[in-house]
Design an enzyme around this catalytic site. Structure first.
Site, PDB file in Angstrom:
ATOM      1  N   ASP A 273      -5.901   2.071  -1.783  1.00  0.00           N
ATOM      2  CA  ASP A 273      -4.408   3.024  -2.108  1.00  0.00           C
ATOM      3  C   ASP A 273      -3.357   1.634  -1.541  1.00  0.00           C
ATOM      4  O   ASP A 273      -2.576   1.119  -1.754  1.00  0.00           O
ATOM      5  CB  ASP A 273      -3.882   3.978  -1.142  1.00  0.00           C
ATOM      6  CG  ASP A 273      -4.168   3.781   0.256  1.00  0.00           C
ATOM      7  OD1 ASP A 273      -4.759   2.845   1.154  1.00  0.00           O
ATOM      8  OD2 ASP A 273      -3.149   4.419   0.990  1.00  0.00           O
TER       9      ASP A 273
ATOM     10  N   ASP B 255       1.141  -0.833  -0.070  1.00  0.00           N
ATOM     11  CA  ASP B 255       0.076  -0.459   0.397  1.00  0.00           C
ATOM     12  C   ASP B 255       0.903   0.989   0.048  1.00  0.00           C
ATOM     13  O   ASP B 255       2.043   1.536  -0.085  1.00  0.00           O
ATOM     14  CB  ASP B 255      -1.038   0.010   1.116  1.00  0.00           C
ATOM     15  CG  ASP B 255      -0.770  -0.072   2.337  1.00  0.00           C
ATOM     16  OD1 ASP B 255      -1.009  -0.671   3.420  1.00  0.00           O
ATOM     17  OD2 ASP B 255       0.678   0.593   2.407  1.00  0.00           O
TER      18      ASP B 255
ATOM     19  N   ASN C  14      -5.052  13.404  -1.203  1.00  0.00           N
ATOM     20  CA  ASN C  14      -6.400  13.473  -0.876  1.00  0.00           C
ATOM     21  C   ASN C  14      -7.054  14.455  -0.679  1.00  0.00           C
ATOM     22  O   ASN C  14      -7.484  15.211  -0.175  1.00  0.00           O
ATOM     23  CB  ASN C  14      -6.868  12.151   0.068  1.00  0.00           C
ATOM     24  CG  ASN C  14      -7.554  11.059  -1.517  1.00  0.00           C
ATOM     25  OD1 ASN C  14      -7.099  11.560  -2.164  1.00  0.00           O
ATOM     26  ND2 ASN C  14      -7.747   9.798  -1.220  1.00  0.00           N
TER      27      ASN C  14
ATOM     28  N   ASP D  18      -6.990  10.465  -7.528  1.00  0.00           N
ATOM     29  CA  ASP D  18      -6.946   9.861  -8.489  1.00  0.00           C
ATOM     30  C   ASP D  18      -6.383   9.914  -9.492  1.00  0.00           C
ATOM     31  O   ASP D  18      -6.029   8.950 -10.212  1.00  0.00           O
ATOM     32  CB  ASP D  18      -8.240  10.016  -9.266  1.00  0.00           C
ATOM     33  CG  ASP D  18      -9.808   9.999  -8.017  1.00  0.00           C
ATOM     34  OD1 ASP D  18      -9.642   9.112  -6.962  1.00  0.00           O
ATOM     35  OD2 ASP D  18     -11.021  10.234  -8.581  1.00  0.00           O
TER      36      ASP D  18
END
Length: 200
Positions: free
Chosen positions: A114, A71, A79, A88
């Site tokens: 993620d 991850d 974000n 994104d």
């Protein structure tokens, strides 16, 4: 008559067109069921189906396969501060970068928000380790900018290979997941190989 023959031909053509469109729609639905719409990578469902196939192949023919789970470190600020559109964009760039570093026979998935997963059929543990390091270094170079600030991410990675005692995909997935947690605990931005366990 010629008119009847032409009418029959038109009906046949319409039927062919309908069949073609239906098959294309079914193929699209199958693709969408197993792929992530944002990145175009496999989703969890599609990845786990391929991992099940690799495990069955291993149990039957002893064809090896390796698994990498990872991850993103430091993804939350992208974000939170830049918005989901920036997040994104980063995910899409990461997906494209990962794809360029893998073999055509490998599978890569966006396994969660993620979280990513890589399956390498016909691959041993050492090759998987080398691939994990190549992915880590490539992603480390990426960055996105927002409001004059540059954001980067790194990868915490867990690496394992299929083992004799594996009977379901849960076992290798859990090993790789635990190894990725170890990578985070050891300072992030690294690949940790799941501990070798002797079953003899």
């Amino acid at each position: 008559t010629r008119k009847e023959s032409s009418a029959a031909s038109d009906v046949y053509k319409r039927q062919l067109k309908d069949i073609t469109q239906r098959r294309e729609m079914e193929a699209l639905q199958r693709w969408e069921a197993e792929h992530d719409p944002l990145t175009g990578l496999l989703n969890r469902r599609g990845f786990e189906r391929r991992l099940e196939e690799a495990l069955a192949d291993w149990l039957k023919s002893r064809n090896p396969a390796a698994l990498i789970l990872f991850d993103l470190d430091h993804f939350k600020p992208i974000n939170d501060e830049g918005g989901h559109a920036l997040g994104d964009e980063m995910l899409q760039r990461i997906a494209a970068t990962i794809g360029r570093k893998l073999r055509k026979s490998d599978y890569v998935a966006r396994h969660g928000g993620d979280e990513f997963a890589v399956l390498m059929p016909g691959c041993g543990l050492q090759q998987a380790q080398n691939t994990a390091q190549a992915l880590r270094l490539a992603v480390e170079q990426l960055g996105v900018e927002h409001a004059g600030k540059r954001y980067r991410v790194s990868l915490s990675m867990g690496v394992t290979a299929l083992r004799d005692r594996d009977r379901t995909i849960d076992a290798p997935m859990q090993r790789a997941d635990q190894a990725s947690y170890q990578a985070k605990a050891q300072g992030r931005n690294r690949a940790v190989v799941a501990e070798a366990v002797s079953y003899t």
